[in-house]
Write a protein that holds these residues in place. Structure first.
Motif, PDB file in Angstrom:
ATOM      1  N   GLU A  98      38.436  48.120  31.335  1.00 48.62           N
ATOM      2  CA  GLU A  98      37.422  48.061  32.389  1.00 48.62           C
ATOM      3  C   GLU A  98      37.246  49.401  33.086  1.00 48.62           C
ATOM      4  OE1 GLU A  98      35.296  45.716  33.088  1.00 48.62           O
ATOM      5  OE2 GLU A  98      36.122  44.584  31.405  1.00 48.62           O
ATOM      6  N   ARG A  99      38.238  50.251  33.008  1.00 46.92           N
ATOM      7  CA  ARG A  99      38.145  51.530  33.707  1.00 46.92           C
ATOM      8  C   ARG A  99      37.042  52.407  33.121  1.00 46.92           C
ATOM      9  NH1 ARG A  99      44.321  53.264  33.499  1.00 46.92           N
ATOM     10  NH2 ARG A  99      44.274  51.852  31.706  1.00 46.92           N
ATOM     11  N   GLN A 100      36.697  52.163  31.848  1.00 45.48           N
ATOM     12  CA  GLN A 100      35.627  52.941  31.229  1.00 45.48           C
ATOM     13  C   GLN A 100      34.289  52.707  31.934  1.00 45.48           C
ATOM     14  OE1 GLN A 100      36.617  51.324  27.342  1.00 45.48           O
ATOM     15  NE2 GLN A 100      36.316  53.380  26.533  1.00 45.48           N
ATOM     16  N   ALA A 101      34.155  51.495  32.529  1.00 48.78           N
ATOM     17  CA  ALA A 101      32.887  51.158  33.177  1.00 48.78           C
ATOM     18  C   ALA A 101      32.791  51.746  34.582  1.00 48.78           C
ATOM     19  CB  ALA A 101      32.740  49.637  33.235  1.00 48.78           C
ATOM     20  N   ASP A 102      33.895  52.299  35.057  1.00 53.31           N
ATOM     21  CA  ASP A 102      33.946  52.774  36.441  1.00 53.31           C
ATOM     22  C   ASP A 102      33.572  54.257  36.507  1.00 53.31           C
ATOM     23  OD1 ASP A 102      34.758  53.702  38.928  1.00 53.31           O
ATOM     24  OD2 ASP A 102      36.309  52.148  39.087  1.00 53.31           O
ATOM     25  N   PRO A 103      32.476  54.597  37.205  1.00 53.73           N
ATOM     26  CA  PRO A 103      32.062  56.022  37.248  1.00 53.73           C
ATOM     27  C   PRO A 103      33.150  56.928  37.808  1.00 53.73           C
ATOM     28  CG  PRO A 103      30.806  54.659  38.813  1.00 53.73           C
ATOM     29  CD  PRO A 103      31.562  53.719  37.953  1.00 53.73           C
ATOM     30  N   ALA A 104      33.932  56.407  38.751  1.00 49.71           N
ATOM     31  CA  ALA A 104      34.980  57.250  39.336  1.00 49.71           C
ATOM     32  C   ALA A 104      35.973  57.666  38.254  1.00 49.71           C
ATOM     33  CB  ALA A 104      35.688  56.478  40.438  1.00 49.71           C
ATOM     34  N   THR A 142      39.513  60.267  45.266  1.00 49.14           N
ATOM     35  CA  THR A 142      38.444  59.511  44.611  1.00 49.14           C
ATOM     36  C   THR A 142      38.738  58.020  44.775  1.00 49.14           C
ATOM     37  OG1 THR A 142      38.796  61.160  42.892  1.00 49.14           O
ATOM     38  CG2 THR A 142      37.044  59.523  42.515  1.00 49.14           C
ATOM     39  N   ARG A 143      37.660  57.233  44.980  1.00 50.28           N
ATOM     40  CA  ARG A 143      37.870  55.785  45.107  1.00 50.28           C
ATOM     41  C   ARG A 143      37.180  55.065  43.962  1.00 50.28           C
ATOM     42  NH1 ARG A 143      39.697  53.491  49.659  1.00 50.28           N
ATOM     43  NH2 ARG A 143      40.634  54.985  51.067  1.00 50.28           N
ATOM     44  N   SER A 144      37.734  53.948  43.599  1.00 48.02           N
ATOM     45  CA  SER A 144      37.177  53.181  42.486  1.00 48.02           C
ATOM     46  C   SER A 144      35.876  52.527  42.935  1.00 48.02           C
ATOM     47  CB  SER A 144      38.165  52.116  42.049  1.00 48.02           C
ATOM     48  OG  SER A 144      38.309  51.172  43.071  1.00 48.02           O
ATOM     49  N   ALA A 145      35.025  52.204  41.981  1.00 52.45           N
ATOM     50  CA  ALA A 145      33.792  51.484  42.279  1.00 52.45           C
ATOM     51  C   ALA A 145      34.047  49.993  42.165  1.00 52.45           C
ATOM     52  CB  ALA A 145      32.705  51.907  41.294  1.00 52.45           C
ATOM     53  N   VAL A 146      33.312  49.191  42.906  1.00 52.76           N
ATOM     54  CA  VAL A 146      33.461  47.736  42.804  1.00 52.76           C
ATOM     55  C   VAL A 146      32.484  47.244  41.745  1.00 52.76           C
ATOM     56  CG1 VAL A 146      33.304  45.556  44.026  1.00 52.76           C
ATOM     57  CG2 VAL A 146      34.139  47.586  45.201  1.00 52.76           C
ATOM     58  N   THR A 147      32.992  46.832  40.606  1.00 50.97           N
ATOM     59  CA  THR A 147      32.121  46.417  39.505  1.00 50.97           C
ATOM     60  C   THR A 147      32.262  44.944  39.175  1.00 50.97           C
ATOM     61  OG1 THR A 147      33.833  47.023  37.939  1.00 50.97           O
ATOM     62  CG2 THR A 147      32.175  48.699  38.427  1.00 50.97           C
ATOM     63  N   GLY A 148      33.045  44.226  39.931  1.00 50.20           N
ATOM     64  CA  GLY A 148      33.213  42.796  39.646  1.00 50.20           C
ATOM     65  C   GLY A 148      34.390  42.516  38.740  1.00 50.20           C
ATOM     66  N   ALA A 149      34.904  43.539  38.101  1.00 53.61           N
ATOM     67  CA  ALA A 149      36.094  43.336  37.265  1.00 53.61           C
ATOM     68  C   ALA A 149      36.970  44.572  37.362  1.00 53.61           C
ATOM     69  CB  ALA A 149      35.707  43.084  35.820  1.00 53.61           C
ATOM     70  N   VAL A 150      38.267  44.382  37.275  1.00 55.49           N
ATOM     71  CA  VAL A 150      39.210  45.483  37.402  1.00 55.49           C
ATOM     72  C   VAL A 150      40.134  45.427  36.194  1.00 55.49           C
ATOM     73  CG1 VAL A 150      41.150  46.351  38.751  1.00 55.49           C
ATOM     74  CG2 VAL A 150      39.146  45.466  39.910  1.00 55.49           C
ATOM     75  N   GLU A 151      40.587  46.600  35.731  1.00 55.22           N
ATOM     76  CA  GLU A 151      41.595  46.602  34.674  1.00 55.22           C
ATOM     77  C   GLU A 151      42.955  46.534  35.350  1.00 55.22           C
ATOM     78  OE1 GLU A 151      40.914  46.418  31.543  1.00 55.22           O
ATOM     79  OE2 GLU A 151      42.961  46.563  30.762  1.00 55.22           O
ATOM     80  N   SER A 152      43.525  45.342  35.394  1.00 57.26           N
ATOM     81  CA  SER A 152      44.868  45.224  35.968  1.00 57.26           C
ATOM     82  C   SER A 152      45.871  45.619  34.881  1.00 57.26           C
ATOM     83  CB  SER A 152      45.109  43.786  36.433  1.00 57.26           C
ATOM     84  OG  SER A 152      45.731  43.042  35.404  1.00 57.26           O
ATOM     85  N   ALA A 207      43.627  40.903  20.048  1.00 57.07           N
ATOM     86  CA  ALA A 207      42.629  41.967  20.061  1.00 57.07           C
ATOM     87  C   ALA A 207      41.372  41.510  20.776  1.00 57.07           C
ATOM     88  CB  ALA A 207      42.310  42.406  18.636  1.00 57.07           C
ATOM     89  N   GLY A 208      41.085  40.216  20.729  1.00 54.04           N
ATOM     90  CA  GLY A 208      39.849  39.744  21.342  1.00 54.04           C
ATOM     91  C   GLY A 208      40.018  39.207  22.750  1.00 54.04           C
ATOM     92  N   ALA A 209      41.238  39.291  23.305  1.00 54.72           N
ATOM     93  CA  ALA A 209      41.497  38.572  24.552  1.00 54.72           C
ATOM     94  C   ALA A 209      41.494  39.463  25.786  1.00 54.72           C
ATOM     95  CB  ALA A 209      42.803  37.816  24.458  1.00 54.72           C
ATOM     96  N   ARG A 210      41.189  40.723  25.634  1.00 55.37           N
ATOM     97  CA  ARG A 210      41.157  41.666  26.781  1.00 55.37           C
ATOM     98  C   ARG A 210      42.452  41.597  27.582  1.00 55.37           C
ATOM     99  NH1 ARG A 210      35.294  41.850  29.259  1.00 55.37           N
ATOM    100  NH2 ARG A 210      34.173  42.401  27.396  1.00 55.37           N
ATOM    101  N   LEU A 211      43.575  41.658  26.881  1.00 56.19           N
ATOM    102  CA  LEU A 211      44.863  41.564  27.558  1.00 56.19           C
ATOM    103  C   LEU A 211      45.506  42.935  27.723  1.00 56.19           C
ATOM    104  CD1 LEU A 211      46.291  38.259  26.098  1.00 56.19           C
ATOM    105  CD2 LEU A 211      45.584  38.729  28.433  1.00 56.19           C
ATOM    106  N   GLY A 212      44.740  43.892  28.122  1.00 56.73           N
ATOM    107  CA  GLY A 212      45.285  45.208  28.459  1.00 56.73           C
ATOM    108  C   GLY A 212      46.082  45.812  27.327  1.00 56.73           C
ATOM    109  N   PRO A 213      47.319  46.229  27.595  1.00 56.84           N
ATOM    110  CA  PRO A 213      48.107  46.901  26.562  1.00 56.84           C
ATOM    111  C   PRO A 213      48.255  46.067  25.290  1.00 56.84           C
ATOM    112  CG  PRO A 213      49.178  47.080  28.696  1.00 56.84           C
ATOM    113  CD  PRO A 213      48.011  46.177  28.891  1.00 56.84           C
TER     114      PRO A 213
END
Lengths: 188, 430, 101, 310, 119
Positions: free
Chosen positions: B316-322, B362-372, B299-305
């Motif tokens: 990380e997608r929550q931080a992306d305005p797009a 629509t294009r994603s914003a560059v925020t320094g981190a991506v949700e892979s 839960a604390g490791a930011r491992l996606g699913p």
């Protein structure tokens, strides 16, 4: 079926039973030892079938397959060097044991050969299984139910003795390491 | 008669053990759909060895050992960008072209006897010569002394069960079908329980470069449709591998076929696949149950699913305005555990395809981190790196099959890890 | 195949079992000796039932009881071995003797 | 002379039935896989595939491992194939037509299934390699758990027959098939049958999470033999299951052997679908379910079907 | 009379299969380049094992195995019972019911002691 095939089969199964029996104590691999014992039992079961005790013989083979698998598993668990990769001999009082075995064989075989066994062959082997069933439910009912209770006791006892955890804490509490050398004091 | 047998044998599927070097994982996986080629889990079952992608010199001996494990007659195919001498005598196929016809040709030539079998690559040396010296022929003075037949035997160790039995050290990988290729684990097993886990080595080639979509999204805006389709395909490919490990090969092929070219219109097909997977009973019967401490770790490791399966809305997608403009909200599971992560991955694949359909250009914003698809990806910080760090704690104490299912659920991608960390080290050097 | 020859085979198995039970140091091997003794006895018993007792059902009953005894012996025997190994780390008879008390 | 001829005929008949059954199973398996995967079925290619596989196995060397138990390694596939033949040889094909009819055929079959434990354990133990070894011990857990439900499910079929002979068990189903008389019996039998044949959801000892388990070190002919023996065992289980629960050769219009073949094919199809439609069980879950659920259910089945006979 | 048919058939199949495996081994051994030491290394992914796989394996399900040894015995009693069941009727039902009921207590106890779990 004529007598000859039966005699041949008897000779073959007897040879398997005895040779496999000897090999049990003459092999380095514990798994092999257990399966040799199984082969000996299976051959004895087959001889029983030849003797007309079809049910007893087959059921012996059936039971022993499971029991010898457990035997092999337990052997591997607790024996150092379970596959016999490093040959070793772990016997004591070897000569005495051989002598005792020989004496037991001679005495029993002597009794068998000299004792004058009465000749009352089984009359209807086909009905044997049914006879056993009626015996279970009739005359030997008490034996049958006692066996049930005994088996229950065995199950409960075996699990209580062997299980890693019980109501009185861990089973290995207060245990100690054995000594590495035979005459050493055990490690604390 | 002989020629009939040879003709029949040449018509059989070529069984291939594939070594997936750097940058070739997906291409090797796609071979499962190729005609006349069957990928197998053990080199003992193979006719042909396929060595794909770039491989570090430190893996060369392992490749040779795998090669020697194939039964005669054997052949190998090198599937790489450039020719090399890793496996002498191997047919060369350029990465990017289909190797299946070369594989089939090698297999047929072997069966017809027109091509000689490949000799062993490693010298014939016993690991440690052994002669019995003790009175019973044993190796040393004690009853178990010495190293019988060139190897020692496992040693006793205490166990939580209170029975002091042998711990069997097992080196799994780098080319095991149970792990992503390149990963080596040092396991110590007591019975079927893993009591010690160490990550012995990771990574395939130091020079790994990955043109992965999500790494590109770290530095430049990428179309959301493209990103989300990539995510859905990645999830489906993962599902295919995980299903295979659980023995559901037909469903695995279906997932792989979907993953090969899933498009926004396919979300119904993915939903049907998810429903069919649920119907197999896999969530109830096959996967290890959720376990409090392990779920907390994930839960604390930011491992996606794996993280979102326990109900933590980390994305990380929550931080992306797009994404926000598209009304994105992360999907969440409950309770954690492998089963929840499986369900979530499939649900995310469906959601991603829907998003891709709505995304337009629509294009994603560059925020320094991506949700892979595996979790939060940033330069120098790949989700697979964090997963590898957690791996020993996660699977220690598990039964073998549970542990393998858990490793699969982590979805470790060494190519991505290599590319992201190589990027940082290159920057540092500059 | 006469009654006598079957008894000789049974006696041979019993003799081998006696040897094993007396000579083996390891618990499990010792149990194998006992099993082999029971095996021989069972064979003789069935031979008697078939050839000398006219197939009376109590002979079969006795054989079934033998088999039950064998199962009970193995189950409890293995449980005791486990327990001995757990507490004393002993897998051969000498070790248990040495560590008594 | 006639004894030898009989034996040769028996071997040929049993071998032929096992071979045809194995081909049918391969076909059903491929069809089920294609249906689940959504891929086209290519029947012509499929029919020659098993022969091609066998030919390629003949041409491929059988490897050994470092210091294996050579005897055990050679014996294991042979033993499993022999057990399949042993079971198959007691299949009644028509009234009075059966390769062999021992009066305790039912116990012989049970003993054959019990010996499958030995064959699989030996197969995994003998290569002296980690993954096969784990497979062998896994099968220990599976086999010791399925043994009792299996015996009990079969036992219920002996009640109406009042005999342990498989021929009598089929004859006794003339008024009513056992699948109707004791509805729990066939499902339990099939679940266990999957485990006996190391198939599909219960393929634990040879599972993918052990990279092939007990057969991970097999190559060439030895590997093919192990696979053939496994499928033969599955065919034998299906054939005897159809005799014990589906009335064997009993049926209207068609001759007996055709009914036997049809019913066996039906059970094989069920097994083929189960392989692709059901997920593999966790080992611990299976052990617990077998003891806590299957054993009581199988006992219930025995007593309920007994109550109907009173 | 005794029917050795199944045994004969099974033995014939076994012998044939054994010969096939042995013949295949001999053929492999005759190849000049076969069976070098690295070719025989057990496969776990390309690294040689550090020890022999044969070891004192911790069989975690041993309580279940012990339970099996005792419970399996019930089958010896049930087979002959099944044969005479129809003839004996209710008596058979009641007696076996009692016997099985007693034995099931053992399974129940084992379940309570978590004998079927080991992870």
């Amino acid at each position: 079926m004529s007598d000859l095939p039966v005699s041949l089969a008897f000779a073959a199964f007897s040879a398997v039973a005895v040779v496999a029996g000897i090999r049990v104590f003459r092999t380095d691999s514990m798994v092999r030892a257990a399966f040799y014992l199984l082969a000996s039992f299976a051959a004895v079961g087959a001889i029983m079938v030849l003797l007309g005790a079809e049910f007893l013989g087959m059921v012996l083979i059936l039971m022993m397959a499971g029991e010898m698998l457990v035997m092999a598993i337990v052997m591997v668990m607790y024996m150092m060097n379970p596959a016999g990769l490093n040959p070793m001999v772990m016997v004591h009082q070897h000569r005495t044991a051989i002598a005792a075995g020989a004496v037991a064989f001679l005495a029993l075989a002597g009794v068998g050969l000299a004792g004058g066994v009465p000749q009352r062959p089984v009359t209807n082997p086909g009905a044997a299984t049914g006879d056993l069933g009626r015996e279970l439910l009739g005359n030997s009912m008490l034996v049958f139910q006692t066996a049930g209770v005994t088996l229950l006791g065995t199950m409960v006892g075996a699990i209580a003795i062997a299980a890693p955890r019980g109501r009185f804490g861990d089973a290995d509490a207060d245990s100690q390491e054995p000594a590495l050398q035979p005459d050493e004091e055990p490690e604390a | 008669m002989t020629s009939l047998i040879a003709r029949l044998a040449a018509g059989s599927d070529a069984r291939v053990f594939a070594i997936a070097g750097a940058g070739s994982r997906a291409a090797v996986q796609d071979l499962r759909l190729a005609d006349g080629v069957e990928l197998v889990d053990s080199p003992r079952a193979a006719d042909v060895l396929l060595v794909a992608g770039a491989l570090d010199p430190r893996h060369h001996d392992a490749v040779r050992r795998v090669h020697d494990a194939l039964p005669h007659p054997r052949a190998s195919v090198r599937w790489a960008g450039s020719r090399d001498v890793l496996v002498p005598g191997a047919a060369h196929v350029a990465l990017g072209t289909d190797p299946s016809s070369a594989i089939r040709a090698a297999h047929q030539a072997l069966m017809h006897g027109t091509m000689p079998t490949e000799p062993p690559l490693l010298p014939d040396e016993d690991p440690a010569p052994w002669r019995g010296v003790g009175p019973y022929g044993q190796g040393g003075s004690g009853m178990t002394g010495g190293t019988p037949y060139g190897r020692p035997m496992a040693e006793l160790a205490p166990d939580r069960d209170g029975l002091r039995l042998d711990l069997l050290p097992t080196r799994l990988g780098p080319f095991s079908s149970l792990l992503p290729h390149g990963l080596e684990l040092d396991l110590r097993v007591s019975g079927d329980i893993l009591v010690g886990v160490e990550v012995a080595a990771t990574g395939l080639a130091a020079s790994a470069t990955s043109a992965s979509l999500f790494i590109r999204a770290l530095t430049e805006p990428v179309s959301i449709a493209e990103l989300e389709i990539g995510r859905a395909r990645d999830h489906l490919r993962w599902t295919a591998d995980a299903l295979r490990l659980q023995g559901l090969r037909a469903l695995s092929l279906r997932a792989l076929r979907l993953g090969l070219h899933a498009a926004p219109g396919d979300h119904r097909a993915v939903e049907r696949l998810a429903a069919d997977i649920a119907r197999t009973g896999i969530y109830r019967w096959s996967l290890p149950a959720a376990d409090g401490a392990r779920t907390e770790l994930l839960a604390g490791a930011r491992l996606g699913p794996s993280t979102r399966a326990s109900g933590v809305g980390e994305d990380e997608r929550q931080a992306d305005p797009a994404y926000r403009s598209l009304g994105f909200a992360p999907l969440l599971g409950a309770g954690g555990g492998a089963a929840a992560a499986w369900r979530l991955r499939l649900a995310e694949a469906v959601r991603s395809l829907e998003l891709a359909g709505r995304g337009g250009d629509t294009r994603s914003a560059v925020t320094g981190a991506v949700e892979s698809p595996r979790g939060r990806l940033a330069l120098g910080d790949a989700p697979s790196g964090r997963a590898l760090g957690l791996l020993p704690t996660l699977i220690e104490g598990m039964e073998w099959g549970d542990a393998m299912a858990t490793i699969a659920a982590l979805d470790i991608d060494l190519d991505e890890l290599g590319a992201v960390t190589a990027g940082t080290s290159a920057e540092a050097a500059a | 195949m006469t009654t006598e020859t079957v008894i000789v085979v049974g006696a041979a198995l019993f003799g081998i079992g006696v040897y094993g039970a007396l000579s083996q140091q390891s618990f499990v091997m010792l149990m194998m000796g006992i099993e082999l003794m029971i095996n021989g006895a069972l064979l003789v018993l069935v031979a008697m039932w078939s050839r000398a007792a006219g197939g009376s059902p109590d002979g079969q009953m006795l054989a079934v009881v033998f088999m039950t005894v064998m199962a009970v012996e193995m189950s409890l025997g293995f449980a005791l071995i486990t327990s001995a190994y757990r507490v004393k780390r002993a897998d051969i008879t000498e070790k248990l003797r040495k560590l008594k008390g | 002379m006639s004894v030898a001829l009989d034996a040769a005929l028996g071997v040929a008949a049993v071998g032929g039935m096992l071979a045809v059954g194995s081909l049918a199973l391969a076909f059903a398996d491929e069809a089920a896989a294609a249906a689940v995967a959504g891929a086209p079925l290519r029947p012509r290619r499929l029919l020659v595939a098993p022969f091609r596989r066998a030919a390629s196995a003949l041409l491929t060397a059988t490897t050994t491992t470092e210091r294996p138990d050579g005897g055990g390694r050679a014996l294991a596939p042979a033993l499993l194939a022999g057990l399949a033949a042993l079971a198959m040889s007691m299949l009644p094909l028509a009234p009075g037509v059966v390769p062999a009819d021992p009066s305790t055929g039912f116990v012989v079959f049970s003993a054959a299934v019990a010996f499958v434990m030995i064959a699989v354990f030996l197969h995994g133990w003998s290569p002296n390699s980690t993954l096969p070894l784990h497979g062998a011990y896994r099968f220990g857990a599976v086999a010791l758990s399925f043994q009792i439900p299996f015996l009990l499910a079969m036992l219920a079929t002996a009640l109406p027959a009042q005999s342990l002979s498989l021929v009598r068990i089929v004859e006794a189903q003339a008024p009513l098939w056992n699948v109707i008389r004791e509805p729990l019996g066939l499902p339990i039998y099939l679940i266990v049958g999957l485990a006996v044949g190391l198939w599909g959801p219960l393929n634990l000892p040879d599972a993918d999470d052990l990279a092939g388990g007990t057969s991970a070190e097999d190559s060439g002919l030895a590997r093919w033999l192990w696979e053939a023996a496994r499928t033969s065992m599955l065919v034998a289980v299906a054939a005897l299951g159809s005799a014990a629960f589906l009335g064997g050769y009993l049926g209207p219009l068609l001759p007996g052997p055709v009914w036997v073949a049809l019913k066996t094919a039906l059970l094989l199809a069920v097994m083929a679908v189960a392989r692709h439609a059901l997920a593999r069980a966790r080992i611990e879950r299976f052990v617990e379910v077998a003891w806590v659920l299957l054993v009581p259910l199988a006992l219930l089945n025995v007593f309920v079907s007994g109550a109907f006979l009173l | 009379m005794v029917d050795l048919g199944p045994l004969a058939i099974a033995s014939a199949v076994m012998v044939a299969a054994l010969l096939a495996v042995l013949g295949s081994w001999l053929r492999a051994a005759r190849r000049p380049s076969s069976r070098t030491a690295p070719e025989r290394v057990p496969f776990t992914g390309g690294q040689p094992p550090s020890v022999h796989a044969w070891s004192r394996y911790h069989v975690r399900y041993y309580p279940m195995a012990l339970l099996f040894l005792a419970f399996d015995m019930e089958m010896v009693f049930m087979y002959p019972w099944a044969v005479v069941f129809v003839g004996e009727g209710l008596v058979a039902m009641v007696e076996m019911g009692m016997f099985i009921g007693i034995l099931l207590l053992g399974v129940l106890y084992a379940w309570r002691e978590r004998a079927f779990r080991w992870t």
